[in-house]
Write a protein that holds these residues in place. Structure first.
Motif, mmCIF file in Angstrom:
data_model
loop_
_atom_site.group_PDB
_atom_site.id
_atom_site.type_symbol
_atom_site.label_atom_id
_atom_site.label_comp_id
_atom_site.label_asym_id
_atom_site.label_seq_id
_atom_site.Cartn_x
_atom_site.Cartn_y
_atom_site.Cartn_z
ATOM 1 N N GLY A 1 0.794 -1.195 0.071
ATOM 2 C CA GLY A 1 0.661 -0.076 0.264
ATOM 3 C C GLY A 1 0.525 1.546 -0.233
ATOM 4 O O GLY A 1 0.413 2.857 0.128
ATOM 5 N N GLU A 2 2.078 1.069 -0.879
ATOM 6 C CA GLU A 2 2.190 2.350 -0.536
ATOM 7 C C GLU A 2 3.236 2.536 -1.954
ATOM 8 O O GLU A 2 3.454 2.170 -2.527
ATOM 9 C CB GLU A 2 4.087 1.734 0.518
ATOM 10 N N VAL A 3 4.044 3.590 -1.701
ATOM 11 C CA VAL A 3 4.441 4.746 -3.085
ATOM 12 C C VAL A 3 5.547 4.906 -2.706
ATOM 13 O O VAL A 3 6.121 5.844 -2.020
ATOM 14 C CB VAL A 3 3.552 5.707 -4.047
ATOM 15 N N THR A 4 6.740 4.462 -3.165
ATOM 16 C CA THR A 4 8.050 4.818 -2.778
ATOM 17 C C THR A 4 9.176 5.085 -3.967
ATOM 18 O O THR A 4 9.987 5.657 -3.522
ATOM 19 C CB THR A 4 8.632 3.418 -2.449
ATOM 20 N N GLY A 5 8.687 4.807 -5.539
ATOM 21 C CA GLY A 5 9.764 5.897 -5.858
ATOM 22 C C GLY A 5 9.626 7.108 -6.609
ATOM 23 O O GLY A 5 9.344 7.870 -5.866
ATOM 24 N N PRO A 6 10.768 7.226 -8.040
ATOM 25 C CA PRO A 6 10.605 8.752 -8.181
ATOM 26 C C PRO A 6 8.843 8.407 -8.548
ATOM 27 O O PRO A 6 8.045 8.455 -8.918
ATOM 28 C CB PRO A 6 11.355 8.147 -9.339
ATOM 29 N N SER A 7 8.906 10.185 -8.659
ATOM 30 C CA SER A 7 7.369 11.221 -8.135
ATOM 31 C C SER A 7 7.054 11.422 -9.668
ATOM 32 O O SER A 7 7.990 11.796 -9.941
ATOM 33 C CB SER A 7 7.021 11.890 -6.714
ATOM 34 N N ALA A 8 5.279 11.820 -9.769
ATOM 35 C CA ALA A 8 5.517 12.520 -10.576
ATOM 36 C C ALA A 8 6.009 13.868 -10.429
ATOM 37 O O ALA A 8 6.257 14.625 -11.837
ATOM 38 C CB ALA A 8 3.497 12.907 -10.050
ATOM 39 N N TRP A 9 6.767 14.388 -9.469
ATOM 40 C CA TRP A 9 7.668 15.447 -9.348
ATOM 41 C C TRP A 9 9.078 15.813 -9.767
ATOM 42 O O TRP A 9 9.300 16.366 -11.356
ATOM 43 C CB TRP A 9 7.266 16.122 -8.241
ATOM 44 N N ASP A 10 9.490 13.925 -10.121
ATOM 45 C CA ASP A 10 10.603 14.048 -10.432
ATOM 46 C C ASP A 10 10.013 13.663 -11.706
ATOM 47 O O ASP A 10 11.059 14.335 -12.227
ATOM 48 C CB ASP A 10 10.420 12.692 -10.053
ATOM 49 N N GLY A 11 9.323 13.665 -12.337
ATOM 50 C CA GLY A 11 8.817 13.117 -13.840
ATOM 51 C C GLY A 11 8.635 15.154 -14.983
ATOM 52 O O GLY A 11 9.190 15.118 -15.543
ATOM 53 N N TYR A 12 7.909 15.782 -13.452
ATOM 54 C CA TYR A 12 7.599 17.243 -14.224
ATOM 55 C C TYR A 12 8.951 18.073 -14.082
ATOM 56 O O TYR A 12 9.544 18.582 -15.219
ATOM 57 C CB TYR A 12 7.073 17.851 -13.065
ATOM 58 N N ALA A 13 9.643 17.733 -12.447
ATOM 59 C CA ALA A 13 10.632 18.662 -13.129
ATOM 60 C C ALA A 13 11.825 18.206 -14.210
ATOM 61 O O ALA A 13 12.828 18.755 -15.112
ATOM 62 C CB ALA A 13 11.512 18.354 -11.562
#
Lengths: 339, 339, 339, 339
Positions: free
Chosen positions: A297-309
């Motif tokens: 139930g977790e999200v741990t990897g590179p985030s959408a923010w990382d995708g945006y930046a």
């Protein structure tokens, strides 16, 4: 989601990358199953689904996500299709592993950020798989100990044997250097603030019209200088190397010294010939880590923010390549949601 | 067995090694599930079974093998219990991955060979996991190409930080050098015909009564000379290295150059501190390969013959250690069944 | 000059560098003798001369050059004194090995060029001793074979343990990066046309007021891009590395893998702690090569033109450091005399 | 002898090795001159002498040693001529650098020991030039610090591209392994007490009748075990490597990582092709050290005792090779003169 049940994954896109993820989930990963596959090519997608027990075939991503047994989504369709697939996944509140790029451009990436924030919790992991490479992970762990002090510079080498037909200078930034952008942000824990691109006289190996190699320089918010040799028709092998120069020492990865021979007047070893040979383990680990986290139930990897930046840095990089000189990166303020 | 179904494995023995295999099958391996666990410690085995969906607990191996959903057996009990467990598995016609040693002695190993032959097809894979290490596999693949010519010598280094209490000179042969025996036989494709053990003045690091390090020399049926530095209280790290010297070149593994630092007047990297760090991947690959082959109805790894031959070399090694001089290895003729 | 006679050398300047050259000529070099020593410190120069058979002491360079038995001059006085000493040597038509810099500035260097041309034959070798380092020489030889193709990029690392008191950002260009300027021009056989200096946030190891490290980028007449990490308070060692990236491969020097140890959890080796340890052999070879060539009546090493061109690049480098941005290098046209 | 005067050397023997020493003394070494050359070939020796200022030609070693300006002797004649030349040098009380072997056999070596003792002070340095190799010297220096503890084992690799015509198995001990005998004695500071020779099936590269490669094991007085891979038709290069295994770590030399390339799918470097490429610097340093010590009136290098002890180990090695099994080395008691 209970830890015990296997994770039913809908794979969107069954091209080269998507088909490889289907194989990985079916034959390598622990705790997941391919519950649905989606492709515009109805025949191909049916053929793939037929080979996997309990897997349904779809030409429509939304239908796949709505189907029984789908707990999560892996997006491996072409970049321009990502935004729509992500928004649909958000509607179904499904965790997503989205192959890079998150979307091809910072404007569309911003829309994804907003949509995910509306959902109210993180759902997206972006497929920057180098973070799961054993060597990069060791480098990051060493930096995190602080024993080398603050990073001052980061030197990168990114070499491919040759580019496929149609590869453009713009793709050299968006498809190749994008990895060093992510690695820089992740290793240093700092945003990239400016990009400069220097262009040597092209190699005779470079196809007509492709400026190759190039030498890219990033500046970061913490005052580090990062250089990238991007050299995608080097002829001799696929080679990714990084050296971080810190206040009290340096650390380097990518030499690849597994098997050393003496033969015919030379000592040394072979160089990988493609990214699969070099990073296959990283792909395996990335998907396993995503499956494991998702089941918890977790999200741990590179985030959408990382995708945006990263998309924003790519835009600056392409401008620097075209216009020359130093181009500053413009980012919106980072939402607390992503801190 | 159909390829599609997951493989139900009964794990015999849940000590350190068995518990690790349970974890591996449950959390790492693709296509398998832990269907039953067996241990003389009823409480422990129940606690382990309770943590895994659909897993039954047993104190009797035969009962476990007879239970529903068990398709294969992984033996990780102490060596003296292996023979009985193997024979029971044969009665149930179950494929077995048996941790090394096959049995502790060539006489009992011979009985296992005979029993397996009576079954009429191979069931046993012995847990010589180094064959699944990426570096050893590359070395073997290179030798197989023939480009280096015929192997003439093989130099091995086998170094441990320190031995646990109670470790004896005999165990140094049976538990440590046994790996180089298997690797020698596998890399060169030749039986070992004689063993000599040379003993330097022991290191001050060696516990009272332990002759450490030792220098072991094998001769092979094809006329190769193999040396092993066995050095199990070296203090500085866990290090396994091998260099094959062939007619047209040499090839070496085990340098471990993943992350290289410059710091405080020195360049270099860290050395693994135990076999888990060095060989965890090999264990993962071994079990995955065994599960994959078993699901296809095949037996592909090191055979019971390999287990027997190694036991015979161990016996010669212990004699060479005790009596001094060169001891010849006596093997029965290899049955066609194992060719 | 006959090959047979030993070369009588007048050494101008007996500070740290000059005294070391006196020792070298007296105790290491074949075929030379120290015929005269010159220093403003009359007492010191007498003490040095007294220790060497047949050596006279002077406080005036011209007198030394005019004295009996002087066949050649080695200038090791401070940079501002070089021009006068060179012009005096020209009057006596004496071959000169002049420690770097030729002169501290391109204007004075130009005057030296003009004076040497008036003599009508080359007399000057500038002390860019890295060209005599075994590793750099191997790198140059490999590039000269052409097997790697045209050089596209050159990556350099230049690291010192710490700077002495009074070391300024300007000296970082003029005394440190000057070596990479010469190496770039020599390895690539191209003039440097522009310099850019990037400045990361300084290391905490850097003394107050010193911008350290810096990242310097050269562009060359042939379209190559060259980068230099100059990092002179790195703390861990003295390290000079270079990698040339060519069309068909790369070549790297400076790893320094002579003695490799395993100890206390780490493998690796020591890093040199100063330039003497790293380049003493290069100094010895440089002086021997100069003596040998001079005895044959030849001038073979880096020329006064190399000294001038490097001075001009230094001036651009200091401007780039001060003003920011990309500074173009301005050179006079190269006289045929120096081609 | 005064420190100031250059050392007049008589070179006995002007074959390949002798001619090289003449060139070295004339063109490389500081502080020496070739005062006389001796060879049975009157024409050749005259031609050589004519090329050197102040050098006389002789066909008789005694005449050369008696001639004006001869301060020391370098013996490079064939081994069987060494004893006579040494005894003559002793009569003239001249310091000698004697190429290895001191004499070809322990009996004649003993006679030399006795004669030198009668002179009453040391005159002989034996040409074990590996002690002057930078890497071996670093290894020795590291062992001397004691930081690695007591040496337990020493692994050696000695590889030649190919043997010249007429090379015999006996020469493999006397001319090749002799270097490892000296290195063992010097690095460990212990005499060798027993030799065993193991013979793999010969390489197809080995000439008819030559048992190549061989694997030689020494035992030492301090209880260390030393192994030598002697492999003189390996085809790929000239390679000398050593690893000392001590109580608290190991140290290795001979990897030769000066220039590292990436090219055509491989990384690595070149391997030396002959001993000149690998050890030329060691020869230069050896002769310089001998000249420097001799001018100071000292004898510092490997002694006649080292020559004798090595001859005795060679005899045991040849017996071990011929008779098989373990052969003990018999040495006379070491005279206090050589302690």
């Amino acid at each position: 989601m209970a830890q015990r049940g296997t994770l039913g994954v809908a794979v969107i896109g069954t091209g080269k990358m998507g088909a490889d993820h289907v194989r990985r989930l079916a034959e390598v990963t622990n705790g997941a199953r391919v519950a649905a596959v989606v492709d515009v090519d109805a025949e191909r997608v049916k053929r793939i689904a037929d080979g996997i027990e309990g897997c349904t075939a779809h030409t429509d991503a939304a239908a796949a996500m709505a189907s029984d047994g789908v707990d999560a989504v892996l997006i491996a369709s072409p970049g321009p299709a990502h935004e729509a697939a992500l928004l649909t996944a958000f509607e179904h509140d499904l965790p997503v592993l989205c192959e890079k790029p998150l979307t091809p451009g910072s404007a569309s990436a911003l829309r994804v950020l907003e949509a995910e924030q509306k959902v109210g919790h993180r759902l997206v992991q972006v497929g920057f798989m180098r973070r799961y490479d054993t060597e990069y992970a060791k480098l990051k762990a060493l930096l995190n100990t602080g024993q080398l002090g603050r990073p001052l510079m980061l030197h990168n080498r990114h070499r491919n044997v040759a580019t496929p037909p149609g590869f453009t200078s713009e793709m050299l930034i968006n498809d190749s250097v994008v990895h060093e952008m992510d690695i820089t942000r992740w290793l240093l824990g700092q945003e990239i603030t400016a990009v400069t691109v220097l262009k040597p006289t092209p190699s005779d190996n470079a196809p007509e019209g492709l400026q190759d190699p190039q030498f890219v320089v990033f500046e970061t918010a913490g005052g580090a200088i990062v250089d990238v040799e991007i050299n995608v028709n080097c002829g001799f092998g696929y080679q990714v190397q990084a050296e971080v120069v810190c206040e009290r020492g340096t650390a380097r990865i990518g030499d690849g010294h597994a098997l050393i021979t003496n033969q015919a007047g030379r000592w040394g070893g072979t160089i990988a010939q493609d990214f699969v040979e070099r990073f296959e383990d990283a792909y395996d680990r990335q998907v396993q880590a995503w499956v494991d986290a998702t089941r918890r139930g977790e999200v741990t990897g590179p985030s959408a923010w990382d995708g945006y930046a990263t998309a924003a840095v790519c835009e600056a990089g392409v401008r620097a390549q075209t216009e020359g000189g130093r181009i500053e990166v413009e980012l919106v303020e980072r939402p607390a949601f992503y801190s």
